[in-house]
Scaffold this active site. Structure first.
Site, mmCIF file in Angstrom:
data_model
loop_
_atom_site.group_PDB
_atom_site.id
_atom_site.type_symbol
_atom_site.label_atom_id
_atom_site.label_comp_id
_atom_site.label_asym_id
_atom_site.label_seq_id
_atom_site.Cartn_x
_atom_site.Cartn_y
_atom_site.Cartn_z
ATOM 1 N N HIS A 1 0.968 -1.329 -0.050
ATOM 2 C CA HIS A 1 -0.063 -0.065 -0.173
ATOM 3 C C HIS A 1 0.776 1.342 0.079
ATOM 4 O O HIS A 1 2.029 0.972 0.580
ATOM 5 C CB HIS A 1 -0.902 0.035 1.200
ATOM 6 N N ASP B 1 3.493 -4.374 8.307
ATOM 7 C CA ASP B 1 2.072 -3.760 8.092
ATOM 8 C C ASP B 1 0.849 -4.602 8.207
ATOM 9 O O ASP B 1 0.731 -5.474 7.420
ATOM 10 C CB ASP B 1 2.174 -3.361 6.438
ATOM 11 N N GLN C 1 -4.269 -4.911 7.254
ATOM 12 C CA GLN C 1 -5.344 -5.985 6.763
ATOM 13 C C GLN C 1 -5.614 -7.278 7.571
ATOM 14 O O GLN C 1 -6.193 -8.077 7.254
ATOM 15 C CB GLN C 1 -5.164 -6.033 5.156
ATOM 16 N N LYS D 1 -10.255 -0.220 10.656
ATOM 17 C CA LYS D 1 -10.616 -1.414 9.516
ATOM 18 C C LYS D 1 -10.967 -2.714 10.585
ATOM 19 O O LYS D 1 -11.200 -3.750 9.995
ATOM 20 C CB LYS D 1 -9.122 -1.773 8.898
ATOM 21 N N CYS E 1 -4.564 2.688 -3.571
ATOM 22 C CA CYS E 1 -3.521 3.016 -2.946
ATOM 23 C C CYS E 1 -2.463 2.005 -3.217
ATOM 24 O O CYS E 1 -1.359 1.873 -2.596
ATOM 25 C CB CYS E 1 -3.611 3.305 -1.530
HETATM 26 C C1 PLP Z 1 -2.362 -2.719 3.533
HETATM 27 C C2 PLP Z 1 -2.520 -1.377 4.196
HETATM 28 N N1 PLP Z 1 -1.483 -0.695 4.723
HETATM 29 C C3 PLP Z 1 -1.834 0.438 5.095
HETATM 30 C C4 PLP Z 1 -3.072 1.088 5.083
HETATM 31 C C5 PLP Z 1 -3.355 2.571 5.503
HETATM 32 O O1 PLP Z 1 -4.188 2.607 6.610
HETATM 33 P P1 PLP Z 1 -4.685 3.870 7.104
HETATM 34 O O2 PLP Z 1 -5.361 4.865 6.113
HETATM 35 O O3 PLP Z 1 -5.920 3.400 8.090
HETATM 36 O O4 PLP Z 1 -3.519 4.603 7.694
HETATM 37 C C6 PLP Z 1 -4.100 0.389 4.385
HETATM 38 C C7 PLP Z 1 -5.363 0.898 4.177
HETATM 39 O O5 PLP Z 1 -6.019 0.808 3.174
HETATM 40 C C8 PLP Z 1 -3.920 -0.861 4.125
HETATM 41 O O6 PLP Z 1 -4.861 -1.806 3.100
#
Ligand code: PLP
Lengths: 133, 409
Positions: free
Chosen positions: B125, B202, B205, B228, B366
């Site tokens: 992401h 990370d 998810q 999430k 993203c």
């Molecule tokens: C794999 C992953 N990392 C990071 C994020 C970023 O999360 P946030 O927007 O809550 O900071 C997301 C959100 O879509 C994600 O899917």
């Protein structure tokens, strides 16, 4: 208007035809003006290029990637603009551009429909700006 | 048609927002990977906090301040237990993005030198890519990517080869938000640790769906977002091994994070508070605690199993549609199903589904570099949480059949 009729209306025969067989699609090798627009929300992109002669849009081409609405509307707009005076292009209103599509759109989809319009107008403005100095 | 919906899994009624019609149709929410919906107990917990306990934390000695502090620290304790970590290893942040930025700006700033490599993967992401890209640029370091296989899994040979070169940091996603791939975290972490490489995970998810044990995974850091995983927005956590947190410089400075301040100097508070400058999202933390309570009442094993059932049913049904292309592995997958429909752009698919009350995500999610690797500009994505049912999948399938009709595929 019922809900079901609206997507059929939005994706009419004509719009699908422009999406699949876009007119004025391609590039101009030495354009007199061009502009690249991106919708950061969805990543749709369009580049519009102009060839100008005697204050008129002699040739206009676009390329890019995006949804049926953005691609079809840009294609229709290019057809509409080709042959017009630059003065007319810079004065063109959003409504005029949307009329070409002839459909009602939600605010999010309006951005798609106006992406090519923004690019074409900016290209025309750039040209006039550069050449009037 | 839908398999018999197991009544054990009837959680929809716990989520007030799902009890409504959108454009005249019952809402089918298939966008939980972007943000999940919130159960009534989470909404109630924030309301209760503001109605009965709101005060600033840590500084006050009055009743409400003590109570609010206790609730905030209880939430930290719950969060720590949820991922099998210690309380002092959990720093509250806004979400995964802020979490990864914190790690890059502190540990990264301290440990990456000119000429070093930072290793990530092709399925990251933007939140686990841009902070490292910018750190690499600041440090004159190199950013490298572990490749993915054509089936959307991570290329473990490539990972091994690139870890062999001992990058300063290896940061990767546990679960891909586009492909749904579940990466073998323990294996990858072990491979990295053997080469003395620091690992950042990370978990944005994975935290919503999988039982997590940061102690056994062995990563140095991890980050995830509450929103999430059924909690309010604006709260999430960084996990960091205590010795790292102790040695790292602060992320932001100001109130709450200091021990003593003179006109010219300051000393830092103990961990984790050293990383929580300013007034935190106190009600959000309380809400996160309530979300964790809700998930744990169901049991994360069951959450994981049910999600796997929904995802494999969706994959099965979509495979029956010849005009649909699916991205990512067909097995060992979590949370999301990405696909494209004929020559349609995902926004057009999403528009037509929206008329049926079905919310999916369209676009690049993203993950622009990943889209490039997949050779597409965008995809549709359906994602699930505990409140979804097999019938939701059936409605999606019917919606896609309508797309086919409208676009004359
Ligand atoms: C794999 C992953 N990392 C990071 C994020 C970023 O999360 P946030 O927007 O809550 O900071 C997301 C959100 O879509 C994600 O899917």
């Amino acid at each position: 208007m019922t809900q079901t009729s609206s997507s059929t209306q939005m994706y009419s025969e004509i719009i699908l035809d422009y999406y699949r067989h876009p007119r004025n699609f391609g590039t101009i090798s030495k354009p007199d003006a061009s502009s690249h627009e991106v919708n950061p929300l969805c990543g749709d992109e369009v580049t519009v290029q102009l060839k100008i002669k005697g204050g008129k849009v002699e040739k206009i081409k676009f390329n890019g990637k995006g949804c049926a609405i953005s691609q079809a509307s840009t294609s229709m707009l290019c057809e509409h603009i080709e042959g017009k005076k630059l003065e007319e292009v810079v004065k063109m209103s959003k409504e005029e551009a949307l009329e070409l599509l002839g459909i009602n759109l939600s605010p999010m989809r309006l951005k798609c429909a106006l992406l090519g319009f923004k690019a074409a107008k900016l290209a025309a403005f750039k040209y006039l700006g550069v050449n009037e100095k | 048609m839908a398999k018999n919906v197991n009544n054990n899994y009837n959680y929809k009624s716990d989520f007030p927002i799902l009890n409504q019609k959108i454009r005249g149709k019952p809402l089918v929410y298939l966008d939980s990977a972007s943000t999940s919906q919130k159960p009534a107990n989470v909404i109630a917990s924030e309301k209760e906090f503001y109605e009965h306990y709101n005060a600033n934390i840590h500084r006050g000695v009055h009743y409400l301040s003590e109570k609010a502090t206790q609730m905030y620290e209880d939430a930290r304790e719950k969060t720590a237990k949820f991922v099998e970590a210690k309380s002092e290893e959990i720093v509250f942040v806004r979400g995964a993005t802020e979490g990864i930025n914190l790690i890059a700006a502190t540990f990264g700033e301290q440990n990456v030198k000119s000429g070093d490599t930072i290793l990530i993967t092709e399925m990251e992401h933007h939140s686990n890519l841009v902070p490292w890209q910018q750190l690499a640029a600041r440090k004159k370091a190199k950013l490298e990517f572990v490749e993915i296989n054509t089936d959307g899994t991570l290329n473990l040979n490539d990972a091994a080869a690139k870890l062999e070169k001992q990058p300063a940091i290896f940061s990767f996603t546990h679960v891909s938000n586009v492909l749904g791939t579940i990466n073998p975290v323990e294996k990858l972490t072990k491979m990295a640790k053997k080469r003395g490489v620091s690992v950042v995970l990370d978990a944005a998810q994975s935290a919503p769906h999988l039982p997590l044990n940061f102690a056994t995974i062995g990563a140095d850091f991890a980050a995830f977002s509450g929103h999430k995983m059924l909690s309010p927005t604006g709260i999430g956590a960084v996990y960091g091994k205590r010795e790292h947190l102790e040695n790292m410089p602060p992320y932001q400075t100001g109130g709450h994070m200091i021990k003593t301040v003179t006109k010219q100097t300051a000393t830092w508070n103990d961990v984790p508070w050293k990383f929580e400058a300013g007034t935190s999202n106190i009600a959000g933390a309380v809400g996160l605690g309530a979300a964790i309570e809700y998930l744990e009442k169901i049991g994360m094993k069951k959450v994981e199993r049910y999600n796997a059932e929904l995802v494999s049913y969706c994959l099965e049904e979509l495979q029956k549609l010849p005009f649909v292309t699916i991205y990512g592995p067909l097995e060992n997958r979590c949370g999301v199903v990405s696909f494209n429909v004929g020559d349609m752009h995902s926004h057009d698919v999403s528009s037509i589904l929206d008329e049926e009350g079905i919310a999916i995500r369209s676009g690049h999610h993203c993950c622009q570099p990943l889209m490039e690797t997949l050779g597409v500009t965008a995809t549709c994505r359906a994602s699930f949480h505990i409140y979804n049912t097999m019938e939701d999948v059936d409605k999606l399938v019917n919606g896609l059949k309508k797309c086919k009709k409208v676009f004359k595929l």
